[in-house]
Design a protein around this motif. Structure first.
Motif, PDB file in Angstrom:
ATOM      1  N   GLU A  32       1.383   4.461 -12.711  1.00 40.86           N
ATOM      2  CA  GLU A  32       2.400   4.038 -11.760  1.00 40.86           C
ATOM      3  C   GLU A  32       1.865   2.941 -10.856  1.00 40.86           C
ATOM      4  O   GLU A  32       0.804   3.081 -10.249  1.00 40.86           O
ATOM      5  CB  GLU A  32       2.839   5.222 -10.909  1.00 40.86           C
ATOM      6  N   PRO A  33       2.569   1.799 -10.755  1.00 40.28           N
ATOM      7  CA  PRO A  33       2.081   0.725  -9.883  1.00 40.28           C
ATOM      8  C   PRO A  33       2.311   1.054  -8.415  1.00 40.28           C
ATOM      9  O   PRO A  33       3.277   1.707  -8.052  1.00 40.28           O
ATOM     10  CB  PRO A  33       2.944  -0.469 -10.311  1.00 40.28           C
ATOM     11  N   HIS A  34       1.401   0.596  -7.575  1.00 40.13           N
ATOM     12  CA  HIS A  34       1.514   0.799  -6.131  1.00 40.13           C
ATOM     13  C   HIS A  34       1.568  -0.527  -5.384  1.00 40.13           C
ATOM     14  O   HIS A  34       1.463  -0.544  -4.160  1.00 40.13           O
ATOM     15  CB  HIS A  34       0.339   1.639  -5.624  1.00 40.13           C
ATOM     16  N   SER A  35       1.718  -1.616  -6.109  1.00 41.30           N
ATOM     17  CA  SER A  35       1.790  -2.936  -5.487  1.00 41.30           C
ATOM     18  C   SER A  35       2.544  -3.872  -6.422  1.00 41.30           C
ATOM     19  O   SER A  35       2.777  -3.556  -7.597  1.00 41.30           O
ATOM     20  CB  SER A  35       0.392  -3.487  -5.223  1.00 41.30           C
ATOM     21  N   ALA A 138       2.269 -12.596  -4.828  1.00 36.18           N
ATOM     22  CA  ALA A 138       2.116 -11.144  -4.888  1.00 36.18           C
ATOM     23  C   ALA A 138       0.790 -10.711  -4.288  1.00 36.18           C
ATOM     24  O   ALA A 138       0.713  -9.730  -3.541  1.00 36.18           O
ATOM     25  CB  ALA A 138       2.228 -10.659  -6.330  1.00 36.18           C
ATOM     26  N   SER A 139      -0.270 -11.448  -4.608  1.00 36.26           N
ATOM     27  CA  SER A 139      -1.591 -11.121  -4.067  1.00 36.26           C
ATOM     28  C   SER A 139      -1.593 -11.225  -2.546  1.00 36.26           C
ATOM     29  O   SER A 139      -2.171 -10.370  -1.857  1.00 36.26           O
ATOM     30  CB  SER A 139      -2.636 -12.070  -4.671  1.00 36.26           C
ATOM     31  N   TRP A 140      -0.938 -12.245  -2.026  1.00 36.62           N
ATOM     32  CA  TRP A 140      -0.879 -12.441  -0.574  1.00 36.62           C
ATOM     33  C   TRP A 140      -0.093 -11.322   0.098  1.00 36.62           C
ATOM     34  O   TRP A 140      -0.515 -10.755   1.108  1.00 36.62           O
ATOM     35  CB  TRP A 140      -0.243 -13.797  -0.277  1.00 36.62           C
ATOM     36  N   ILE A 141       1.056 -10.972  -0.492  1.00 34.77           N
ATOM     37  CA  ILE A 141       1.895  -9.916   0.091  1.00 34.77           C
ATOM     38  C   ILE A 141       1.194  -8.569   0.032  1.00 34.77           C
ATOM     39  O   ILE A 141       1.205  -7.805   1.004  1.00 34.77           O
ATOM     40  CB  ILE A 141       3.255  -9.848  -0.635  1.00 34.77           C
ATOM     41  N   ASP A 142       0.560  -8.270  -1.098  1.00 34.74           N
ATOM     42  CA  ASP A 142      -0.098  -6.972  -1.262  1.00 34.74           C
ATOM     43  C   ASP A 142      -1.208  -6.757  -0.232  1.00 34.74           C
ATOM     44  O   ASP A 142      -1.451  -5.639   0.213  1.00 34.74           O
ATOM     45  CB  ASP A 142      -0.669  -6.837  -2.677  1.00 34.74           C
ATOM     46  N   VAL A 190      12.823  -6.659  -3.320  1.00 35.49           N
ATOM     47  CA  VAL A 190      11.384  -6.507  -3.573  1.00 35.49           C
ATOM     48  C   VAL A 190      10.679  -5.949  -2.339  1.00 35.49           C
ATOM     49  O   VAL A 190       9.869  -5.017  -2.427  1.00 35.49           O
ATOM     50  CB  VAL A 190      10.752  -7.859  -3.974  1.00 35.49           C
ATOM     51  N   VAL A 191      10.986  -6.510  -1.178  1.00 36.02           N
ATOM     52  CA  VAL A 191      10.313  -6.072   0.055  1.00 36.02           C
ATOM     53  C   VAL A 191      10.722  -4.643   0.406  1.00 36.02           C
ATOM     54  O   VAL A 191       9.882  -3.844   0.849  1.00 36.02           O
ATOM     55  CB  VAL A 191      10.626  -7.043   1.213  1.00 36.02           C
ATOM     56  N   PHE A 192      11.993  -4.297   0.206  1.00 36.86           N
ATOM     57  CA  PHE A 192      12.427  -2.908   0.425  1.00 36.86           C
ATOM     58  C   PHE A 192      11.641  -1.966  -0.490  1.00 36.86           C
ATOM     59  O   PHE A 192      11.144  -0.917  -0.043  1.00 36.86           O
ATOM     60  CB  PHE A 192      13.923  -2.763   0.145  1.00 36.86           C
ATOM     61  N   ALA A 193      11.545  -2.325  -1.783  1.00 36.62           N
ATOM     62  CA  ALA A 193      10.840  -1.471  -2.738  1.00 36.62           C
ATOM     63  C   ALA A 193       9.363  -1.350  -2.377  1.00 36.62           C
ATOM     64  O   ALA A 193       8.786  -0.258  -2.424  1.00 36.62           O
ATOM     65  CB  ALA A 193      10.998  -2.031  -4.152  1.00 36.62           C
ATOM     66  N   LEU A 194       8.748  -2.477  -2.005  1.00 32.95           N
ATOM     67  CA  LEU A 194       7.336  -2.452  -1.638  1.00 32.95           C
ATOM     68  C   LEU A 194       7.112  -1.636  -0.367  1.00 32.95           C
ATOM     69  O   LEU A 194       6.087  -0.948  -0.229  1.00 32.95           O
ATOM     70  CB  LEU A 194       6.827  -3.880  -1.449  1.00 32.95           C
ATOM     71  N   ALA A 195       8.074  -1.696   0.558  1.00 29.58           N
ATOM     72  CA  ALA A 195       7.974  -0.887   1.776  1.00 29.58           C
ATOM     73  C   ALA A 195       7.945   0.593   1.437  1.00 29.58           C
ATOM     74  O   ALA A 195       7.191   1.376   2.040  1.00 29.58           O
ATOM     75  CB  ALA A 195       9.154  -1.194   2.705  1.00 29.58           C
ATOM     76  N   LEU A 196       8.740   1.001   0.445  1.00 30.50           N
ATOM     77  CA  LEU A 196       8.737   2.399   0.019  1.00 30.50           C
ATOM     78  C   LEU A 196       7.428   2.748  -0.685  1.00 30.50           C
ATOM     79  O   LEU A 196       6.874   3.831  -0.478  1.00 30.50           O
ATOM     80  CB  LEU A 196       9.925   2.657  -0.918  1.00 30.50           C
ATOM     81  N   MET A 197       6.930   1.847  -1.543  1.00 32.72           N
ATOM     82  CA  MET A 197       5.717   2.117  -2.296  1.00 32.72           C
ATOM     83  C   MET A 197       4.508   2.248  -1.368  1.00 32.72           C
ATOM     84  O   MET A 197       3.647   3.103  -1.572  1.00 32.72           O
ATOM     85  CB  MET A 197       5.486   0.997  -3.317  1.00 32.72           C
ATOM     86  N   ALA A 198       4.446   1.388  -0.333  1.00 27.23           N
ATOM     87  CA  ALA A 198       3.314   1.396   0.593  1.00 27.23           C
ATOM     88  C   ALA A 198       3.582   2.223   1.841  1.00 27.23           C
ATOM     89  O   ALA A 198       2.685   2.376   2.674  1.00 27.23           O
ATOM     90  CB  ALA A 198       2.973  -0.039   1.004  1.00 27.23           C
ATOM     91  N   ARG A 199       4.811   2.737   1.981  1.00 28.24           N
ATOM     92  CA  ARG A 199       5.260   3.450   3.177  1.00 28.24           C
ATOM     93  C   ARG A 199       5.018   2.583   4.419  1.00 28.24           C
ATOM     94  O   ARG A 199       4.471   3.018   5.417  1.00 28.24           O
ATOM     95  CB  ARG A 199       4.556   4.803   3.302  1.00 28.24           C
ATOM     96  N   ASP A 200       5.497   1.342   4.310  1.00 32.03           N
ATOM     97  CA  ASP A 200       5.299   0.339   5.351  1.00 32.03           C
ATOM     98  C   ASP A 200       6.636   0.032   6.023  1.00 32.03           C
ATOM     99  O   ASP A 200       7.454  -0.733   5.500  1.00 32.03           O
ATOM    100  CB  ASP A 200       4.714  -0.932   4.725  1.00 32.03           C
ATOM    101  N   GLY A 201       6.863   0.617   7.200  1.00 37.94           N
ATOM    102  CA  GLY A 201       8.111   0.411   7.915  1.00 37.94           C
ATOM    103  C   GLY A 201       8.293  -1.005   8.409  1.00 37.94           C
ATOM    104  O   GLY A 201       9.425  -1.486   8.532  1.00 37.94           O
ATOM    105  N   LEU A 202       7.185  -1.696   8.681  1.00 40.50           N
ATOM    106  CA  LEU A 202       7.282  -3.084   9.135  1.00 40.50           C
ATOM    107  C   LEU A 202       7.876  -3.967   8.040  1.00 40.50           C
ATOM    108  O   LEU A 202       8.698  -4.850   8.317  1.00 40.50           O
ATOM    109  CB  LEU A 202       5.906  -3.607   9.539  1.00 40.50           C
TER     110      LEU A 202
END
Length: 223
Positions: A32-35, A138-142, A190-202
């Motif tokens: 499962e990807p996390h980023s 992607a690398s920068w965002i991750d 993408v940002v919504f999904a990544l926020a869920l994957m990283a649990r990042d509310g910001l």
């Protein structure tokens, strides 16, 4: 693949005698990807040694342990240059986002998508170009993502993000007539999904700003 079946390779299988879903013996969480970077890598690997890749193949590659990576995939395709520039593709991607997000709101344990959608295919070379284009951002965002303000992505926040994605995706028929708006909508998903994957509310807050940008572009175009 039968249209009523689960995505191939997921963490569940169906007991034919009882009709109930149960956990597969394989450990699906390992893949499962996390980023975003990991998701792009899995897509690139899935497109190797084949001329075309189907949506079902792409979903299999990402896995089905969590809905967030499955929400990330159509968002990525919509955000990056390539397939999303073709007429009708943003609408199909928007429909996939709605299907995933609705099942998130319903708190389903596994994803179902229609068979005709699973069989949609794209050239592997197109996927590879998309991956190469997206690797640097992607690398920068991750590197910027981390666990913070988790109340914005847990429980009610999780459902709110899914509903926001549904609203964005529902606008895709209009977005085809507004230059670059589909790409911004895809970026928001993408940002919504990544926020869920990283649990990042910001990040969730940033996605809300991107969503407002989509609304502003639509309003400017048609008012």
């Amino acid at each position: 693949m039968n249209s009523s079946s689960h995505i191939k390779g997921n963490a569940f299988s169906r007991d034919q005698s009882t009709g109930r879903d149960h956990a597969d013996h394989r450990d699906q969480s390992q893949g499962e990807p996390h980023s975003i970077g990991e998701t792009l890598q899995l897509l690139e690997e899935a497109s190797e040694d084949r001329e075309e890749i189907s949506l079902g193949d792409a979903l299999d590659a990402i896995g089905q342990h969590s809905f967030a990576p499955l929400l990330l995939l159509p968002g990525l395709i919509m955000a990056l240059p390539g397939p999303a520039d073709l007429p009708g593709v943003p609408v199909i991607l928007g429909l996939l986002v709605i299907i995933v997000a609705v099942q998130m709101v319903l708190k389903r344990e596994h994803l179902w998508i229609p068979g005709w959608m699973e069989k949609r295919r794209v050239r592997s070379e197109t996927v590879k170009k998309m991956v190469r284009w997206g690797q640097r951002p992607a690398s920068w965002i991750d590197r910027l993502t981390k666990k913070r303000f988790t109340a914005l992505v847990d429980h009610a926040g999780y459902a709110a993000i899914a509903i926001a994605c549904i609203l964005i995706a529902a606008a895709t028929p209009v977005l085809e007539f507004v230059p670059f708006s589909a790409n911004i909508a895809g970026a928001a998903i993408v940002v919504f999904a990544l926020a869920l994957m990283a649990r990042d509310g910001l990040l969730a807050g940033l996605a809300i700003l991107l969503s407002l940008g989509v609304i502003a572009m639509i309003g400017y175009q048609f008012v």
